[in-house]
Each structure stands twice: as C-alpha cells, then as structure tokens.
Scaffold this motif. Structure first.
Motif, PDB file in Angstrom:
ATOM      1  N   SER A 134     -11.659  12.901   5.982  1.00  0.00           N
ATOM      2  CA  SER A 134     -10.411  12.737   6.733  1.00  0.00           C
ATOM      3  C   SER A 134      -9.588  11.615   6.117  1.00  0.00           C
ATOM      4  N   LEU A 135      -8.300  11.584   6.443  1.00  0.00           N
ATOM      5  CA  LEU A 135      -7.437  10.508   5.950  1.00  0.00           C
ATOM      6  C   LEU A 135      -7.869   9.171   6.513  1.00  0.00           C
ATOM      7  N   HIS A 136      -8.523   9.200   7.692  1.00  0.00           N
ATOM      8  CA  HIS A 136      -8.990   7.962   8.313  1.00  0.00           C
ATOM      9  C   HIS A 136     -10.100   7.314   7.485  1.00  0.00           C
ATOM     10  N   SER A 137     -10.942   8.152   6.857  1.00  0.00           N
ATOM     11  CA  SER A 137     -12.092   7.621   6.124  1.00  0.00           C
ATOM     12  C   SER A 137     -11.887   7.562   4.618  1.00  0.00           C
ATOM     13  N   VAL A 138     -10.729   8.026   4.131  1.00  0.00           N
ATOM     14  CA  VAL A 138     -10.543   8.110   2.683  1.00  0.00           C
ATOM     15  C   VAL A 138     -10.534   6.730   2.023  1.00  0.00           C
ATOM     16  N   ALA A 139     -10.182   5.692   2.757  1.00  0.00           N
ATOM     17  CA  ALA A 139     -10.189   4.336   2.193  1.00  0.00           C
ATOM     18  C   ALA A 139     -11.603   3.817   1.979  1.00  0.00           C
ATOM     19  N   HIS A 140     -12.600   4.532   2.509  1.00  0.00           N
ATOM     20  CA  HIS A 140     -13.986   4.082   2.403  1.00  0.00           C
ATOM     21  C   HIS A 140     -14.764   4.866   1.352  1.00  0.00           C
ATOM     22  N   GLY A 141     -14.048   5.620   0.539  1.00  0.00           N
ATOM     23  CA  GLY A 141     -14.669   6.362  -0.541  1.00  0.00           C
ATOM     24  C   GLY A 141     -14.582   5.603  -1.851  1.00  0.00           C
ATOM     25  N   LYS A 142     -13.876   6.187  -2.822  1.00  0.00           N
ATOM     26  CA  LYS A 142     -13.768   5.545  -4.128  1.00  0.00           C
ATOM     27  C   LYS A 142     -13.025   4.210  -4.057  1.00  0.00           C
ATOM     28  N   ASN A 143     -12.125   4.080  -3.096  1.00  0.00           N
ATOM     29  CA  ASN A 143     -11.443   2.799  -2.915  1.00  0.00           C
ATOM     30  C   ASN A 143     -12.446   1.680  -2.684  1.00  0.00           C
ATOM     31  N   MET A 144     -13.522   1.984  -1.964  1.00  0.00           N
ATOM     32  CA  MET A 144     -14.557   0.991  -1.722  1.00  0.00           C
ATOM     33  C   MET A 144     -15.570   0.942  -2.865  1.00  0.00           C
ATOM     34  N   LYS A 145     -15.790   2.073  -3.501  1.00  0.00           N
ATOM     35  CA  LYS A 145     -16.694   2.111  -4.654  1.00  0.00           C
ATOM     36  C   LYS A 145     -16.202   1.171  -5.746  1.00  0.00           C
ATOM     37  N   TYR A 146     -14.884   1.136  -5.926  1.00  0.00           N
ATOM     38  CA  TYR A 146     -14.264   0.250  -6.917  1.00  0.00           C
ATOM     39  C   TYR A 146     -13.628  -0.947  -6.206  1.00  0.00           C
ATOM     40  N   LEU A 147     -14.430  -1.605  -5.374  1.00  0.00           N
ATOM     41  CA  LEU A 147     -13.940  -2.711  -4.544  1.00  0.00           C
ATOM     42  C   LEU A 147     -13.385  -3.860  -5.364  1.00  0.00           C
ATOM     43  N   SER A 182      -0.863  -3.616  -3.888  1.00  0.00           N
ATOM     44  CA  SER A 182      -1.884  -2.641  -3.505  1.00  0.00           C
ATOM     45  C   SER A 182      -3.149  -3.339  -3.023  1.00  0.00           C
ATOM     46  N   PHE A 183      -3.629  -2.925  -1.849  1.00  0.00           N
ATOM     47  CA  PHE A 183      -4.920  -3.385  -1.342  1.00  0.00           C
ATOM     48  C   PHE A 183      -5.864  -2.209  -1.088  1.00  0.00           C
ATOM     49  N   GLU A 184      -5.311  -0.992  -1.109  1.00  0.00           N
ATOM     50  CA  GLU A 184      -6.109   0.213  -0.986  1.00  0.00           C
ATOM     51  C   GLU A 184      -5.627   1.228  -2.015  1.00  0.00           C
ATOM     52  N   ILE A 185      -6.575   1.949  -2.599  1.00  0.00           N
ATOM     53  CA  ILE A 185      -6.240   2.974  -3.590  1.00  0.00           C
ATOM     54  C   ILE A 185      -6.683   4.324  -3.050  1.00  0.00           C
ATOM     55  N   PHE A 186      -5.753   5.268  -2.987  1.00  0.00           N
ATOM     56  CA  PHE A 186      -6.080   6.636  -2.599  1.00  0.00           C
ATOM     57  C   PHE A 186      -6.220   7.475  -3.869  1.00  0.00           C
ATOM     58  N   PHE A 187      -7.285   8.277  -3.926  1.00  0.00           N
ATOM     59  CA  PHE A 187      -7.581   9.076  -5.107  1.00  0.00           C
ATOM     60  C   PHE A 187      -7.262  10.544  -4.845  1.00  0.00           C
ATOM     61  N   GLU A 188      -6.680  11.198  -5.850  1.00  0.00           N
ATOM     62  CA  GLU A 188      -6.315  12.605  -5.692  1.00  0.00           C
ATOM     63  C   GLU A 188      -7.538  13.461  -5.388  1.00  0.00           C
ATOM     64  N   SER A 189      -8.689  13.114  -5.985  1.00  0.00           N
ATOM     65  CA  SER A 189      -9.904  13.897  -5.762  1.00  0.00           C
ATOM     66  C   SER A 189     -10.378  13.823  -4.318  1.00  0.00           C
ATOM     67  N   GLU A 190      -9.888  12.850  -3.557  1.00  0.00           N
ATOM     68  CA  GLU A 190     -10.271  12.701  -2.153  1.00  0.00           C
ATOM     69  C   GLU A 190      -9.121  13.054  -1.205  1.00  0.00           C
ATOM     70  N   ASP A 232       0.819  -1.211   0.000  1.00  0.00           N
ATOM     71  CA  ASP A 232       0.000   0.000   0.000  1.00  0.00           C
ATOM     72  C   ASP A 232       0.859   1.269   0.000  1.00  0.00           C
ATOM     73  N   ARG A 233       0.265   2.388   0.333  1.00  0.00           N
ATOM     74  CA  ARG A 233       0.911   3.686   0.085  1.00  0.00           C
ATOM     75  C   ARG A 233       2.251   3.839   0.806  1.00  0.00           C
ATOM     76  N   LEU A 234       2.252   3.660   2.116  1.00  0.00           N
ATOM     77  CA  LEU A 234       3.484   3.879   2.868  1.00  0.00           C
ATOM     78  C   LEU A 234       4.535   2.839   2.514  1.00  0.00           C
ATOM     79  N   GLY A 235       4.113   1.589   2.319  1.00  0.00           N
ATOM     80  CA  GLY A 235       5.064   0.556   1.919  1.00  0.00           C
ATOM     81  C   GLY A 235       5.697   0.855   0.576  1.00  0.00           C
ATOM     82  N   LEU A 236       4.891   1.351  -0.361  1.00  0.00           N
ATOM     83  CA  LEU A 236       5.401   1.731  -1.685  1.00  0.00           C
ATOM     84  C   LEU A 236       6.433   2.842  -1.578  1.00  0.00           C
ATOM     85  N   ILE A 237       6.100   3.891  -0.847  1.00  0.00           N
ATOM     86  CA  ILE A 237       6.994   5.049  -0.760  1.00  0.00           C
ATOM     87  C   ILE A 237       8.297   4.686  -0.063  1.00  0.00           C
ATOM     88  N   GLU A 238       8.209   3.988   1.058  1.00  0.00           N
ATOM     89  CA  GLU A 238       9.426   3.627   1.785  1.00  0.00           C
ATOM     90  C   GLU A 238      10.285   2.655   0.985  1.00  0.00           C
TER      91      GLU A 238
END
Length: 399
Positions: free
Chosen positions: A297-310, A126-134, A104-110
């Motif tokens: 919030s960053l806490h809930s961002v995984a429950h937006g489009k990441n979940m929409k495109y499950l 990747s198991f979670e996708i963060f979207f720029e729009s969110e 995921d994000r932090l693992g990729l960057i590090e």
C-alpha cells in the motif's frame, strides 16, 4: 547573506518541521537572516502543534482538501488536476515568495507547478524515496516531471542520492548532501526524564525513541527486556508523547509489562533539538528498523526500499550521537558500517541480541566520546549550513 530573499514558502504536508532535525535547522537559519517563512501543511498529517515563532506563518489545510490531494497526487497521479490544485492555492492561499522549498514527493510536485504558474524558483529536500518498482510508472511520472525544474536538491548521503537520482531523473550536478541531524552538540539536563519516572539511580538505562511502530520493532524490543541483566531498564519514548496508545496498537498488553523493567514516557517535545531532558542519564540508545520486502500500500511504501537504503536518514541515531549516547542497532547498511568503523555503537541482528550486548556497552572504552566525535565530524548541521546559504543565494533568478 540572503539579502535577495525576504519570503520563503515551505511546502511540507506532514507538517512536523520541528520534529525533523534538518528542517528545524533550515527554519532557524532562515529566521536568523530575517527571512519570513510560510509553512503549508496538512492538518490531518500534522501531529504536533506549531510553536508560536516570530517570522513563521503556518497555513494548514483540512480533511476535505487533504483527501482531494491524496486522490489527485497519489491515486490518479493526474498532471492536469495537480496543476489545477496548485493554481487554486496560488490564487487564494499563497502570497508572492522569493523561493519555494518543496519537501518530499508532494512538496516537490507542488513546488514545480507553482514554479510554472508564478515563476518562483524552488529547491527540493528529500527525506523519503519512492521507488517505481514499489509504486507505478504513472505515480513516478509526476515526480520526474517536477524534478527537472529544481534549482538544487538535497539528500542525506551518496547512497540515497544515487537512488533518488535514478528514480526521479534529477540532475546530479545540482545535488547537495546533508545528513539528517541538528545543529551543534546537545546539552544534557539536570532535570532528567529517568528521575521523573522514578528509575533507581543504580540502574543503567537504555531508551527507545522516535516512532513506536512495527517497523521500528518496538514490540520485539520491549519483549527482549525479559532477558536483560538485572541492572538494566528500558525507557520507551514516543516522539509525540503517545507511548501507551502506540504500544497498545501494536498489541502489547500494558499490564503485562514489568513495571520495574520498562518505563513509559508520556513527554512530548515541541522541538527535536531539545532532547537533553529525555537523554540525560541514558547509557545506550536503541535503533532497529524492519524493512518491508513488498509494500502492499502507499501507506507502507516508505518502509520498503526507502528504509533498505536508509543511509544517514535516521533522525533517532543522529540525535543519540548528538548527546553522546552510543547506539545498539541492527544491520541497517551505512550507519551499521560506520558504527563498526568509528566505534560509536554496536551492531546485532535482532532485539533478542540486546541483552548480550548491554554489559559490553559499559566496558567498551570511550563509546560515548566516539559518538560525540562522529557527530561533530560528520553529522553536525554546522558543517553544512554554508552549503544551503550558498545554494539559496546562487539561484540565477534571484541575482
């Protein structure tokens, strides 16, 4: 074979490797090739103890370093500070590794910064996708800088691959698809959770597993049982064994739950592929997802489009199918479409619809057999493990 790989670093801040079907399979695959694995994770995020397994070296970091990482990687999104953070770990924490696996994000960057510092190649899961729009462009820029250095990247299906490639500017030629699922069919157990909970033998059981949260619509599912047929009951089983406290957090008065209709499990399994005891004697699995339209919030961002495109990133659905348990789900895109096409479950709009579907679950021919067939054909990790082995042995710097 993986004769060129002796040591692997797996960077997975969440730390629940044994609760993620794909990661558990990858760890088992590496161990079968005598590869030593170091797992770097956050003690703050990890909710289960690591089982003592020969060949695995877990290295956690505490609250202070967790907060520092949050500030650097999530709030500031600072390339310089991110590089410095990884450099410190490279000097004082890490050994020499043949490959790094970034999750995921932090693992990729590090993993990418470690690649720049030490030259160690890495692959990205990747198991979670963060979207720029969110989030923001600066938030995404760290991921995009990192993504171009990945030797290979893995995601669950074509839908998620499309969105991840668009969001992180990944090279589509180095993408591999692996659904979130375990290895082989599940083995049911004669030692059944339903018996431990004293559920009468003449009752049919539906079960809610995984995360007991607002986005999994747990409260609505429990409330729906008031309309269920008399011969049906519900088991609620939190993935980490905290069922009662999770329900209380959702505002559910435990004293108001009918004891002959809803049964609460306090079991916690160390490994996600060991669910035979929990799912034996269960007739239907429930999988509901609520998408947050505008995460705030960053806490809930995984429950937006990441979940929409499950897509095929639902571990609970694949786990149900692995044990031949048909699924009632809401409209969650790809899995709902596949349930209709392959007849391994039923699709509805809300948990209030469950009651009307339960009787048809028993009358629909071969739902369980079709669940098993779909799992074997499309989800089983055995269908994909050679892909991972080939990718790992075809990293140019290892040849």
């Amino acid at each position: 074979t993986m004769k060129n790989i002796q040591k692997v670093l797996l960077i997975h801040p969440e730390g629940n490797v044994y609760n993620n079907p794909t990661l558990k399979c990858i760890v088992d695959l590496l161990l079968s090739h005598k590869v030593e694995i170091t797992i770097r994770y956050s003690d703050v995020l990890s909710r289960t103890p690591f089982p003592h397994v020969k060949g695995i070296k877990p290295i956690g970091y505490g609250y202070f370093f967790h907060k520092i990482k949050n500030i650097i990687f999530y709030h500031l999104s600072s390339p310089r500070l991110a590089w410095l953070s990884v450099w410190v770990e490279s000097q004082f924490v890490y050994e020499a590794y043949d490959v790094v696996i970034g999750i995921d994000r932090l693992g990729l960057i590090e993993a990418a910064y470690l690649n720049q510092i030490t030259g160690t190649p890495f692959i990205f899961f990747s198991f979670e996708i963060f979207f720029e729009s969110e989030t923001s462009s600066s938030f995404k820029s760290l991921e995009r800088r990192a993504a171009k250095y990945a030797e290979w990247w893995f995601v669950q299906d074509e839908l998620r691959a499309h969105h991840l490639q668009q969001e992180n500017h990944l090279n589509p030629a180095t993408c591999k698809l692996i659904p979130l699922a375990s290895t082989g069919l599940g083995e049911l157990s004669t030692n059944r959770l339903r018996d431990q909970l004293d559920i009468p033998k003449d009752k049919h059981v539906a079960i809610l597993i995984g995360s007991i949260t607002s986005w999994s619509m747990a409260a609505e599912t429990v409330a729906s049982t008031i309309d269920w047929p008399d011969d049906w009951v519900l088991i609620v089983h939190d993935r980490y064994g905290n069922t009662k406290s999770k329900l209380e957090t959702l505002g559910i008065d435990l004293l108001s739950i009918p004891v002959d209709k809803v049964y609460l499990s306090s079991q916690s399994k160390l490994a996600v592929d060991d669910m035979g005891e929990v799912l034996s004697g269960v007739s239907i699995g429930l999988a509901f997802y609520r998408v947050i339209d505008r995460p705030n919030s960053l806490h809930s961002v995984a429950h937006g489009k990441n979940m929409k495109y499950l897509g095929l990133a639902s571990g609970k659905i694949s786990t149900f199918l692995r044990y031949g348990v048909p699924v009632i789900m809401n409209e969650i895109g790809l899995y709902a479409d596949l349930a209709r096409k392959h007849s391994f479950g039923l699709v509805c709009q809300e948990p209030t619809d469950i009651a009307s579907l339960l009787s048809s679950c028993l009358n629909t021919t071969n739902l369980s057999a079709k669940a098993t067939l779909f799992y074997k054909t499309y989800l089983d990790f055995r269908n994909y493990q050679d892909v991972i082995s080939t990718c790992l042995t075809n990293i140019p710097s290892l040849k």
